[in-house]
Design a protein around this motif. Structure first.
Motif, short mmCIF file in Angstrom:
data_model
loop_
_atom_site.label_atom_id
_atom_site.label_comp_id
_atom_site.label_asym_id
_atom_site.label_seq_id
_atom_site.Cartn_x
_atom_site.Cartn_y
_atom_site.Cartn_z
N LEU A 1 20.12 64.85 -4.06
CA LEU A 1 19.15 64.21 -4.95
C LEU A 1 19.05 64.91 -6.31
CD1 LEU A 1 16.25 63.40 -2.43
CD2 LEU A 1 17.91 61.81 -3.44
N ALA A 2 19.41 66.18 -6.37
CA ALA A 2 19.28 66.92 -7.62
C ALA A 2 20.54 66.92 -8.47
CB ALA A 2 18.88 68.37 -7.32
N ARG A 3 21.65 66.43 -7.91
CA ARG A 3 22.93 66.53 -8.63
C ARG A 3 22.93 65.76 -9.94
NH1 ARG A 3 27.19 64.19 -5.61
NH2 ARG A 3 28.73 65.33 -6.86
N GLN A 4 22.38 64.54 -9.95
CA GLN A 4 22.41 63.74 -11.16
C GLN A 4 21.56 64.38 -12.26
OE1 GLN A 4 24.30 60.75 -11.68
NE2 GLN A 4 23.77 61.39 -13.77
N GLY A 5 20.39 64.89 -11.88
CA GLY A 5 19.56 65.53 -12.89
C GLY A 5 20.21 66.78 -13.46
N PHE A 6 20.83 67.59 -12.63
CA PHE A 6 21.53 68.78 -13.11
C PHE A 6 22.69 68.37 -14.01
CE2 PHE A 6 23.96 72.56 -13.27
CZ PHE A 6 23.14 73.62 -12.91
N ASN A 7 23.42 67.35 -13.60
CA ASN A 7 24.53 66.83 -14.40
C ASN A 7 24.06 66.42 -15.79
OD1 ASN A 7 27.43 65.34 -14.34
ND2 ASN A 7 25.93 63.99 -15.30
N ASP A 8 22.98 65.67 -15.85
CA ASP A 8 22.47 65.19 -17.13
C ASP A 8 22.00 66.34 -18.01
OD1 ASP A 8 23.00 62.68 -16.20
OD2 ASP A 8 20.92 62.16 -15.73
N ALA A 9 21.38 67.36 -17.40
CA ALA A 9 20.92 68.51 -18.18
C ALA A 9 22.09 69.24 -18.83
CB ALA A 9 20.13 69.46 -17.27
N MET A 10 23.18 69.42 -18.09
CA MET A 10 24.35 70.10 -18.65
C MET A 10 25.02 69.25 -19.74
SD MET A 10 24.33 73.03 -17.15
CE MET A 10 22.53 72.86 -17.13
N ALA A 11 25.08 67.95 -19.52
CA ALA A 11 25.68 67.07 -20.53
C ALA A 11 24.87 67.09 -21.82
CB ALA A 11 25.76 65.64 -19.98
N GLN A 12 23.56 67.04 -21.71
CA GLN A 12 22.70 67.08 -22.89
C GLN A 12 22.84 68.42 -23.62
OE1 GLN A 12 18.88 66.24 -21.14
NE2 GLN A 12 19.59 64.25 -20.40
N SER A 13 23.02 69.50 -22.86
CA SER A 13 23.15 70.82 -23.48
C SER A 13 24.40 70.92 -24.35
CB SER A 13 23.18 71.90 -22.39
OG SER A 13 21.97 71.92 -21.67
N LEU A 14 25.46 70.20 -23.99
CA LEU A 14 26.70 70.24 -24.77
C LEU A 14 26.54 69.64 -26.16
CD1 LEU A 14 29.38 69.31 -22.07
CD2 LEU A 14 29.19 71.48 -23.29
N LEU A 15 25.51 68.85 -26.36
CA LEU A 15 25.32 68.23 -27.67
C LEU A 15 24.87 69.22 -28.73
CD1 LEU A 15 23.62 64.87 -26.58
CD2 LEU A 15 26.03 65.30 -27.08
N LEU A 16 24.25 70.33 -28.31
CA LEU A 16 23.83 71.35 -29.28
C LEU A 16 25.03 72.00 -29.96
CD1 LEU A 16 21.77 73.16 -30.70
CD2 LEU A 16 21.83 74.66 -28.69
N PRO A 17 26.01 72.56 -29.22
CA PRO A 17 27.17 73.11 -29.92
C PRO A 17 27.94 72.07 -30.73
CG PRO A 17 27.51 73.11 -27.52
CD PRO A 17 26.07 72.83 -27.77
N ALA A 18 27.93 70.83 -30.29
CA ALA A 18 28.60 69.78 -31.07
C ALA A 18 27.94 69.61 -32.43
CB ALA A 18 28.56 68.46 -30.30
N ALA A 19 26.60 69.64 -32.45
CA ALA A 19 25.87 69.49 -33.71
C ALA A 19 26.13 70.67 -34.65
CB ALA A 19 24.38 69.35 -33.44
N VAL A 20 26.18 71.88 -34.10
CA VAL A 20 26.42 73.07 -34.93
C VAL A 20 27.83 73.04 -35.50
CG1 VAL A 20 26.57 75.59 -34.89
CG2 VAL A 20 24.68 74.43 -33.73
N ALA A 21 28.80 72.51 -34.75
CA ALA A 21 30.17 72.43 -35.23
C ALA A 21 30.28 71.58 -36.50
CB ALA A 21 31.08 71.87 -34.15
N VAL A 22 29.40 70.59 -36.63
CA VAL A 22 29.42 69.74 -37.83
C VAL A 22 29.10 70.56 -39.09
CG1 VAL A 22 28.33 67.75 -38.95
CG2 VAL A 22 28.85 67.68 -36.51
N ILE A 23 28.25 71.56 -38.96
CA ILE A 23 27.95 72.44 -40.10
C ILE A 23 29.22 73.14 -40.57
CG2 ILE A 23 26.63 74.46 -40.84
CD1 ILE A 23 24.52 73.70 -38.74
N GLY A 24 30.01 73.63 -39.62
CA GLY A 24 31.28 74.26 -39.98
C GLY A 24 32.23 73.29 -40.65
N LEU A 25 32.26 72.05 -40.20
CA LEU A 25 33.13 71.04 -40.81
C LEU A 25 32.76 70.83 -42.27
CD1 LEU A 25 35.24 68.79 -40.76
CD2 LEU A 25 33.48 67.27 -39.81
N VAL A 26 31.47 70.70 -42.54
CA VAL A 26 31.04 70.50 -43.93
C VAL A 26 31.48 71.68 -44.80
CG1 VAL A 26 29.02 70.32 -45.44
CG2 VAL A 26 29.08 69.06 -43.27
N ALA A 27 31.39 72.90 -44.26
CA ALA A 27 31.76 74.09 -45.02
C ALA A 27 33.25 74.09 -45.37
CB ALA A 27 31.39 75.35 -44.24
N VAL A 28 34.12 73.83 -44.40
CA VAL A 28 35.55 73.93 -44.67
C VAL A 28 36.04 72.80 -45.58
CG1 VAL A 28 35.96 75.12 -42.50
CG2 VAL A 28 36.30 72.65 -42.61
#
Length: 499
Positions: free
Chosen positions: A448-475
């Motif tokens: 019963l907890a697998r889907q919620g844990f899955n979603d939490a990890m997937a959502q967490s990956l969006l933070l490094p993706a957003a920070v990577a955009v800052i680097g793209l603008v710089a280069v």
């Protein structure tokens, strides 16, 4: 220039140095795959285990500004050897510890050893290779940096499954001994430069970084509220920012020799490359934790099988390294680094979208392969662009600044992803968030907890993706390097004369 002419072939020295550099970068990410095993064996929680990485990264980042100067003052070879000895000894200590607190302390000493070593690799490149060939040399440095951050989880998985988590640290001992012997034999002694040392700057930067990282990482644990008396997590973060601001003001008014030579940032490409590498450090460090926890907790994979998910990324990064290295001295860095930092956020968003408790694992392999493309195109052009115009007497200082910004990004990435994962777990698993963040992570979750844990990890990956955009603008704002402009002029002038 005379210093370079004395070194007939600088490549053997560089190979000797990058062996140690590879080892210390592997240790930046190798703990991520061992997290469930350490949770079980040392009776720790997720936040404590993340501190095993954060303590290492913090102790690695803070001294880099001064260890670059120490390399200029006492010679990069000497400081590299001292750092390698400290790092290797601390690795043995890490493997022998019996509590999570001891492990964190041992990792601090590992980080201090790594801080002594890292700036010396870039300083040797800057001081022994001419500007027109530095791209190829830096491509090796960049390839090592890129591959090491990917090999860490893979190697960690094999060692944890086969020998136990302690061996992710024991493996450094023989490698460190070999690296020490090679460095003694192959790395040349270079001219030293006298420097004064800004001890107040060291104190301010250390205190500011610790307050900021502790506040970010511990925020969710304390619900951003009271830790003890009037001290709150938010006040720690604010205090850290204030102390770092005071540090920058002191660097501006320090008329002797500031720890952070702000004059280096007058070079536009140096400044932008530092923004780019800090975002890369944040992103690569932050993405490993949710991905490895998802693989082992949601999908029930062993550490080795979890780490093998990253094989496409490692293979593609390694294959692209020599190709990108040849391009780095001839092609505008905006285009090379731009490809990498475009692929990076796309791959992470794609990865977050395909994480699932039940879908076939191969769905993940395409975004992971794209991560390999990103890594192959990022590291070499960023490092080369940052160091291309450094004067020889500031080679160590510039390398120290560049590596500091990379490590500061990594520290903040580690702290921020820990806070975000705990926050998303609490939200997705409701009342089970606290339990799920404890030692039970070492086992598979209830269905019963697998889907919620899955979603939490997937959502967490969006933070490094957003920070990577800052680097793209710089280069994308990089200017064409001077040697390319001069080369174009040299071709044009004879053509005009002939006309």
């Amino acid at each position: 220039m005379a210093e370079r002419q004395q070194i007939v072939n600088p490549w053997p020295a560089l190979w000797a140095l990058v062996l140690g550099f590879f080892m210390i970068l592997v240790d930046s990410t190798i703990v991520s795959v061992a997290t469930p095993a350490i949770l079980r064996d040392l009776d720790a929680d997720v936040n404590q285990v993340v501190w095993v990485t954060s303590a290492y990264l913090l102790a690695y980042a803070v001294p880099l500004l001064i260890t670059g100067r120490l390399g200029d003052r006492f010679g990069p070879k000497n400081l590299y050897l001292v750092g390698l000895a400290v790092f290797t000894t601390a690795s043995l200590w890490c493997g022998l510890t019996g509590t999570i607190e001891q492990l964190i302390v041992a990792r601090v000493f590992q980080g201090l050893g790594a801080a002594m070593m890292t700036p010396q690799t870039m300083a040797v490149i800057t001081r022994t290779f001419p500007a027109t060939q530095r791209g190829r040399a830096m491509s090796l440095w960049g390839a090592v940096a890129g591959v090491a951050t990917l090999v860490g989880p893979i190697l960690g998985g094999v060692l944890v499954d086969g020998l136990g988590w302690q061996w992710i640290f024991f493996i450094n001992v023989p490698v460190g001994v070999v690296g020490f012997v090679l460095a003694v034999r192959l790395v040349p002694k270079l001219e030293t430069h006298t420097h004064s040392f800004d001890l107040l700057g060291v104190l301010l930067s250390a205190v500011g970084m610790f307050l900021l990282v502790f506040g970010i990482q511990e925020g969710e644990k304390y619900d951003w509220g009271t830790i003890k008396g009037p001290i709150t997590v938010v006040s720690l973060i604010v205090s850290g920012i204030v102390v770092l601001a005071v540090f920058l003001v002191w660097q501006h008014y320090n008329r002797k020799e500031p720890l952070l030579p702000l004059g280096l940032f007058k070079d536009r490409n140096f400044s932008l490359a530092n923004v780019g590498i800090s975002s890369v450090g944040f992103t690569i460090t932050a993405m490993a934790f949710p991905l490895m926890l998802w693989a082992q907790v949601v999908r029930g994979l062993s550490p080795t099988r979890s780490a093998l998910l990253l094989v496409p990324m490692a293979v593609i990064t390694s294959a692209l390294a020599p190709v990108v290295g040849k391009m780095t001295d001839r092609v505008h860095p905006r285009y090379i680094a731009g490809v990498g930092l475009t692929c990076l956020p796309i791959s992470l968003v794609w990865l977050a979208a395909v994480l699932s408790p039940d879908d076939p694992i191969w769905h993940m392999l395409l975004p992971i392969a794209l991560l390999g493309v990103a890594n192959g195109f990022m590291w070499a052009p960023l490092g080369t662009t940052a160091t291309r115009n450094l004067p020889m007497h500031q080679a160590g200082a510039g390398a120290g600044v560049y590596n500091t910004t990379r490590q500061v990004g990594a520290v903040l990435g580690s702290a921020a992803i820990a806070a975000l994962m705990q926050s998303r777990l609490a939200a997705e698993l409701s009342g089970a968030g606290g339990a799920a963040s404890g030692a039970s992570f070492g086992q598979s979750l209830p269905e019963l907890a697998r889907q919620g844990f899955n979603d939490a990890m997937a959502q967490s990956l969006l933070l490094p993706a957003a920070v990577a955009v800052i680097g793209l603008v710089a280069v994308l704002m990089f200017e064409r390097p001077a040697h390319m402009v001069q080369g174009a002029a040299a071709v044009t002038e004879p053509a005009i004369a002939a006309g």
